[in-house]
Every structure is written in structure tokens, then in C-alpha cells.
Design an enzyme around this catalytic site. Sequence first.
Site, short mmCIF file in Angstrom:
data_model
loop_
_atom_site.label_atom_id
_atom_site.label_comp_id
_atom_site.label_asym_id
_atom_site.label_seq_id
_atom_site.Cartn_x
_atom_site.Cartn_y
_atom_site.Cartn_z
CE LYS A 55 35.00 27.91 46.02
NZ LYS A 55 34.55 28.88 45.03
CB CYS A 62 27.50 33.73 36.82
SG CYS A 62 28.90 33.78 37.94
CG HIS A 78 27.59 34.54 41.72
ND1 HIS A 78 28.72 35.03 41.14
CD2 HIS A 78 27.65 34.89 43.03
CE1 HIS A 78 29.44 35.67 42.05
NE2 HIS A 78 28.82 35.60 43.20
CG HIS A 80 36.33 31.38 54.82
ND1 HIS A 80 37.39 30.80 54.17
CD2 HIS A 80 35.68 32.12 53.89
CE1 HIS A 80 37.38 31.16 52.90
NE2 HIS A 80 36.36 31.98 52.70
CB CYS A 107 31.47 38.02 39.05
SG CYS A 107 31.06 36.29 39.23
CG HIS A 140 39.89 34.55 54.35
ND1 HIS A 140 38.59 34.39 54.77
CD2 HIS A 140 39.83 35.15 53.15
CE1 HIS A 140 37.79 34.89 53.85
NE2 HIS A 140 38.51 35.36 52.86
CE LYS A 196 28.05 35.00 53.70
NZ LYS A 196 28.00 36.42 54.08
CB CYS A 225 27.87 38.02 36.93
SG CYS A 225 27.51 37.30 38.55
ZN LIG Z 1 28.97 35.70 39.17
#
Ligand SMILES: [Zn+2]
Length: 642
Positions: free
Chosen positions: A297, A145, A148, A20, A131, A23, A300, A128
Site C-alpha cells: 500500500k 492503532c 499507525h 500523490h 488518527c 489523489h 509516505k 491515537c
Molecule cells: Zn492511528
Amino acid sequence: MKNKKQFFTTPIYYVNAKPHLGHAYTSIAADVATRFKQMDGNETFFLTGTDEHGDKIVQAAEKQKTTPKEYADKISQLFQDLLPVLNVKNNYFVRTTDLDHIKVVESVLSKIYDSGDIYFSSYEGLYCFGCERFYQERELVDGKCPDHGVAPEVIKESNYFFKMSKYQEWLIDHIKTNPDFIRPAQYKNELLSFLKEPLEDLCISRPKSRLTWGITLPFDDDYVTYVWFDALVNYISALGYPDGDLFNKFWSSTRHFVAKDIIKPHGIYWPIMLKAAGIEIYNGLNVHGFWNVKGSKMSKSVGNVTDPIRVTDVYGLDQFRYFLMREMVFGLDANFTEETIVSRINSDLANDLGNLFSRILSMNHRYFAGEVKGPDTKIEKEKNLSLASDAKKAIDGFKQAMALCEFHKGVGAIWQFISTMNKYIDKNEPWALAKDDVNIPILETVLYNLIEGLRVVSCLIYPIMPQTSLKMQCTLCMAKEENEFYTLKEIDSWGQIQKGTVIAKPDILFPRIDTDKIKPNEPVKQIKSFKPALKEEISIDDFAKIDLRTGTIIKAEKIEKSNKLLKLKVDLGAETRQVIAGIAKDYSPKEMIGKQVIVVANLKEATLMGEISQGMILAASHKKGLVLSGFDKKIAPGNLIK
Ligand SMILES: [Zn+2]
């Protein structure tokens, strides 16, 4: 002579999703920095690649009903294909599934294990799965987390741990005594403040009962290596550590480019791993912020991922590269909206630079038929017409900023000069000077200075917009044959465009973007790769062995028992050949008569369905069948094709 060396890396990109905007930004930033270092007389090496092990890859592969390796191959290819689309010129592409890489990971692990900095212990902690790591209670946000937003699970297992705590004081000292180690400074401070808390030892293994997609620990077959401990090693495995030439040459000049979310693995794990393994610490870390798409931010799940291929397709590659470098203050977050990119293109590129270029060269055509007239140094002095010191200021400002990866300031220094040149035109009014013959020497001096200014601009924009740089230099008759850029040293001296040079009429550098014509969700042009894959490269000598001739079909008939083959008589001028061709499904015998074709005349004789074939005729194959090759003019049989 090239004494200075520079090794730049991007992070190796995790293959759990397609490339994306983020990158694309890191890759382009590292490419711009590399090209700049080359202009500054450095020998450079630029590395990028893909990170392919771990839980998430297994999960993603399962979703697509494929194996982790096949899945990794597919996504890694997308990252590799993106590089030429962005005009990013890496020297090497590393994959963590490469055997060479795996060997180096094993050797680094063994080294640290043998030195006693890896120990086995049982551990209960909050894990997690997103992660792929354990969390400390204090790192969680409302028990969840932070990345997440889900509560981690309590897991108890025995694992191998790396004694990071042992090196905490050393790392703090290293960061403090090497002020350039982490740039920009806010991230150095962020790490130092994190290091005020005691550092936990790092769990570097995953039991195979839970995960097998990874590198097996060299000292325990029941475990694979934690993905970060594997991935970070790419930076030395790609250079051929421990004794590769590239490693010896470039490692001490390493600067890693990373986004701010992976500063801990790069700023803490990695230097400590190197220290523990007795390897020289890398030179430094360049940390950049995030691209916010419409204010949040990019991710996806939010569904606002911007496809870099679409952006270059719609707006142009150099335009995209310029926007990324100009819009983001390196280190801080920036906003990506199509409105801002359009406004940058129309104002900075089409108006400021594009108009300047076409105005100056059009005037030079109108008044001097394209010929560069020299400056009259006396008039230049008297009327203060030289742009030399402004150019010098631009070069110095550009150099200073780019050396620190302050790309927006580097671009700013060039655009300051562009603005000076635009004002210089308005002030000196060449069109008014042209009206009176007495003023012609002044006009010549004014235009000379402006053309020289364009020379400097064309050189300075090279790292950011290589294609535009070349286009300008071709027009100015100054494109180099042996190299695609001028070094900073070469640019510096004023007055390089030769009197008498005849300059071509300018093309439009940057078309203005009409926002009404852009459809936001237009389908994206896909990158195409050859199918079937491109064959191995051959030399011109190899090719010269094939004798290709023009031929005319004089007779054609079906071969019984074959619905594919036609028996052809082909006039080759000196002789008539019988050629058996597999084109019966696509061409009837009748329509073949009189066709002019390309014949491979020195192909070894063969027998097909009992018939001799003395050569081959060329045709293109596509989904629906074959199309004969031919000529766009009538040509006699027997001529050589080369
Ligand atoms: Zn996480």
C-alpha cells in the site's frame, strides 16, 4: 433539454502531504464519470477541494516553521495546480478554511445541538494522535492503532458527543432499502457487518487547551469541531446550503467518490449527520480500492509515493488517464508499476488503437487520396461488411458499464470493438482488393465501415482521453465547434461520416515507449505558476485603449545623477518623442542607436529626474535585468501594433 442532474465529489484532500497517485486517481475517476454523465445528457456539477483543520496540520506546519494557515495555503495550492495538469474539470474547489464553509458547519452544529442530539460528557479513552480519534479496545491490533502501529494513549477529558447510536437502526434500514446507496456491493456488506456491533456515539469536539486549529463550536467557545464533522459538511457548504441554487438543483443527485479507507466517515457519520440535521440523505457512495506500488500500500513512510506529475510528464496525460481507468477494477486494489503502464501504452494504445487509426487512414490516402468513398449498400449486405452492429454493441456495453463506474469494463467494450476492426482488416485485406479494379466498390465499402468505426471510437474514448478524442476527430473532420464531445444519442446512428469528405493524413496517436530511454528518477518538471501573479483579466476593448507603435531610437544619452535612466529620442514617423527609460544598467547609449522598439504612444506625459518623458518603451524583466522588445524584420517607425 437537460432534466437529468448529477453531482459528483471527490473527498476533500487532507493537506498534511503533497498530492500523490491515490489523489490523482480519485480526481480522474470523478472527472471521467462526470464527462460520461455529460455525454449521457446530464447537467453536472463536480466538486473537489481541501480539508485543512486538525492536529496533523498543526504538526506539519510546526515542522516547516510556519503557521497552519500558511501551510494549508501552500499545500492546497498544490492540489489546485494539479487539476489542470490532469485535465480534471471541476466546477468548484472548496477549502474548509473558507468563511462560507465555516458558517455552514456552525449552522449544522447548532441545528443538531438544538434538536438534542449533541450532549456534553466526560470520557476516558484510548486516543491515537495520528488518527485524531479515540479507539475502542476491539478495534486495535495487538493493542496498537491499525493504521499507525503505535499504542494509543489514555486520555481523559470532557467533550461533546453526537448521538449516533440513536440512528443505528435507521441507517441499517436505509442501506438495505437503497441497494444502490453504497457501490460496489462488497463495501455495502462491509458496512452492514460493522453495524451489527453497537455504534458508539461520536466525540465531535476537541478542547482548545489541546487544539485551536479548527472551527469553534457555536455553543461553546472552549472547543473546536472534530475535523471529520467539519470536513464532511463541505459537500453541502460548497453548494450554498441551505438555500443556494446549486444546492436545490444538485444535492439530491449526489454521489461521493471515496477510497475504501474513509468509508466509515462517509457511510456512517455523514448520513447520520444529515438525518439528524433534517437534510436529505445523499444519493450514494462510490468506493474504490488502493493503488499498490510495487506490491505494498502506498504511503509516505514506505517511500514509494508516485508523483502524478512525473507520471504524466514521462508517459503522457491521456496515457496515464487510460491506464488508471483500465488497470483498476473499480472497488478492488490494483498494482501500479512502470512496467504495467508501459505495457498498456505499447499494446493497447500504440498497437491496438494507434495502429488501427493510422492503418485505416493511410490506406484511404493511398487508394482514394484521402477522400471518403461511400459504402455500396448492396455489396455491404451481400458480403456482410457492415460494422454497424458491432459499433452498437460497443456503445451499449460502454454505456452500461460507465453508468455504474465500472470503468475497466467501459474501456473493455471500446477495445472489443477495436479488436473487431483489426480482425476485419485482416479478413478483408484491403491491399488485395486494391489490386483489381473490379473490387474497388468492395474496397470503398470496407474503408467506409472502418472510418465510421473510428468515428465511434473517437467519441467513446472522450471521457477517458479527451485530448486524443479531439485529435482523432480533427483528423476525421468531425470535431465540433461548440462542444468538445458528442452525446451518446448523437453517436448512435451509423453512417455519419459524409461521402466526399477529405480526411487529413494521420498523426501518430501514441508513440511507443522505449523503456531503455526512461530514467526512473529523472527530475520532475514542476508546475509553474505566474510570478508575479497574473493580473486581473481585461477585455479586448481595454486592450484597444493602449496605442502601441513601432519606434526607432535615433539618439540616446545618460542622465546625470542616475545610473538607471537613459534619455532617448524616438522616431515615431509622424513625430519624434523624448522617452526616459530605466534601462541604463542593461544597455549603453551607443548600443541603443538604431534599435527598433515598441512604444506606448498614448501614455500620459511624466517628468523623471527633471526630464519630460513622452511615452514608454517595452522591455521584458527577468532576474538579471531587462531585455528590450523588438521585431524580427525591419519595420518603419509609426506603425500600429495590435
Ligand atoms: Zn492511528
